[in-house]
Design an enzyme around this catalytic site. Structure first.
Site: not given
Length: 464
Positions: A36, A40, A49, A181, A310, A318, A443
């Site tokens: 599941l 991704c 990541k 990639i 895709d 994604a 800032h």
């Protein structure tokens, strides 16, 4: 069993579509042959990541002295880094399972194949079951593209899946393709000490689909990191008969050839859609080069059959697949969703420094006939960037000179993937350059660079 909707595939398009359909009162099932969350969550966005974060932490430790901290003897544990990445992916997949239970979505395990009459045949361990639905969404995603002269054998020539789960760290690696990639894995492995060469067919340099200034900047930074880049080159062949690989590379301009020896070759030349053997031909669903044809609400030429993600020619991202899934099911439910604006989709690359962009590049805006106002603000002039020791990169913004329309933004630097959403929202709201300048930014922050770049476009910049 009959459903209002069956979704084939549980990636970011499929699972989001299923949950939104359930929220709208539909009885929903999802067919999934593996894990599941799709590529991704399991082999793409999320675990990569995690790998990149480990590389970033290791880089921080190696440069701790720059921040006044002494650390001795630190080394990267490749096995533990890979294991952490897989654990992160596993946790995310379990999260999707929880969301499906919460939303009363049935999970049907196995390979799905469309049959006439809005039926789905699901095969698992040789057993076949048939399910029917009023509507079907194809969300089968994509996989690493195979180049004819370097077929992936998963040992010496690998794709992104194998790159995330190698048993040993290679000493030398050739990365073929300098898109997201390619440059992400190049950064990861180079950070851990692998000697990396990137081969890119297009002459512009790294990330060649980005604005030319971004490509030039990343190429310069990677050179400083010791990553070799061969832009405007093509791989002719890969000899895997020996202990390692011998990669024959040709310069596209002067046709000069060079051979590079390495332990492993990573094929990062893009993705191809998973549309074979799922019953498209039997139903007469229109495709071109494997991609499915749909209208702006993702309906195919066959009544009740839709496609997202895709398997379409839209950006293989994604967040695009998720947005398409929501639009698709809301249309099925009789709502009036706004079609997706494909010119306002942010793109993010999580190398170091990060890259984020949205809208027109400078070249594309000129080609479209706009007269431009362009502003750039380097992070070397940012107080927050200097304090963080992250002075590489810049923000570049592009406006229409006549009306002030925010045509595009291109960023390279630390955490810019967290900054690009400001521009996406601003463009959605049709914000002008002057409105960005007059929007008070906090800032010290990196995000001030967006305001400063806008001010630079109109000759009002203060800190440059």
């Amino acid at each position: 069993m009959k459903y209002d909707l069956i979704v084939v595939g549980s990636g970011p398009g499929g699972y989001v579509a299923a949950i939104r359909a359930s929220q709208l009162g539909m009885k929903v099932a999802v067919v999934e042959r593996e894990n599941l969350g799709g590529i991704c969550l399991n082999w793409g966005c999320i675990p990569t990541k995690a790998l990149l974060k480990s590389a970033q932490v290791f880089n921080y430790i190696q440069h701790a002295q720059d921040y006044g901290i002494q650390i001795d003897g630190a080394k990267a544990d490749f096995d533990s880094i890979i294991k952490r990445s897989r654990n992160v992916a596993g946790g995310m997949s379990k999260g999707i399972n929880f969301l499906f239970r919460k939303n009363k979505i049935d999970v049907i395990e196995g390979n799905g194949k469309l049959l006439p009459g809005k039926m789905i045949e699901v095969t698992k361990d040789g057993n076949k079951n048939i399910f029917s639905a009023t509507n079907i969404i194809i969300a089968t995603g994509g996989r690493a593209k195979q180049l004819p002269n370097m077929p992936i054998d998963k040992e010496k020539i690998i794709g992104y899946r194998e790159a995330m789960s190698l048993k040993t760290q290679p000493k030398k690696m050739v990365v073929v393709g300098a898109g997201a990639i390619g440059v992400e894995f190049a950064y990861f492995y180079a950070s851990l000490g692998t000697e990396v060469t990137i081969v890119e067919y297009m002459a512009q340099g790294l990330v060649p689909r980005e604005d030319a200034d971004i490509s030039k900047e990343l190429t310069k930074i990677y050179k400083k990191k010791g990553i070799n880049t061969l832009a405007g080159h093509a791989v002719q062949s890969v000899d895997t008969s020996g202990e390692g690989c011998k990669v024959l590379i040709k310069n596209n301009k002067n046709e000069k050839e060079v051979t590079i020896e390495c332990d492993v070759v990573l094929s990062a030349a893009g993705v191809t859609p998973n549309t074979e053997n799922i019953g498209l031909e039997a139903l007469g669903i229109k495709t071109e080069r494997g991609f499915i044809h749909t209208d702006e609400y993702y309906k195919t030429n066959v009544e009740g059959v839709y496609a997202i993600g895709d398997v379409l020619t839209s950006q293989a991202l994604a967040h695009v697949a998720s947005a398409e899934g929501i639009i698709c099911v809301e249309k099925i439910a009789g709502h009036n969703p706004e079609p997706l604006d494909l010119n306002n989709i942010p793109g993010c690359t999580y190398c170091d420094p990060e890259i984020a962009s949205v809208g027109y590049t400078e070249a594309a805006a000129k080609e479209a006939g706009y007269e431009l106002k362009i502003g750039k603000f380097p992070f070397s002039a940012s107080g927050k960037a200097s304090a963080a020791g992250a002075k590489d990169g810049f923000v570049k913004v592009i406006f229409d000179a006549k009306y002030g329309e925010f045509l595009g933004a291109h960023m390279i630097g630390a955490n810019v993937t967290e900054m690009i959403a400001e521009v996406v929202a601003a463009r959605k709201l049709e914000t002008t350059g002057h409105e960005i300048i007059k929007t008070v930014h906090p800032h010290p922050t990196m995000s001030e660079a967006v305001m400063e770049a806008a001010a630079a476009a109109y000759d009002e910049v203060i800190h440059l």
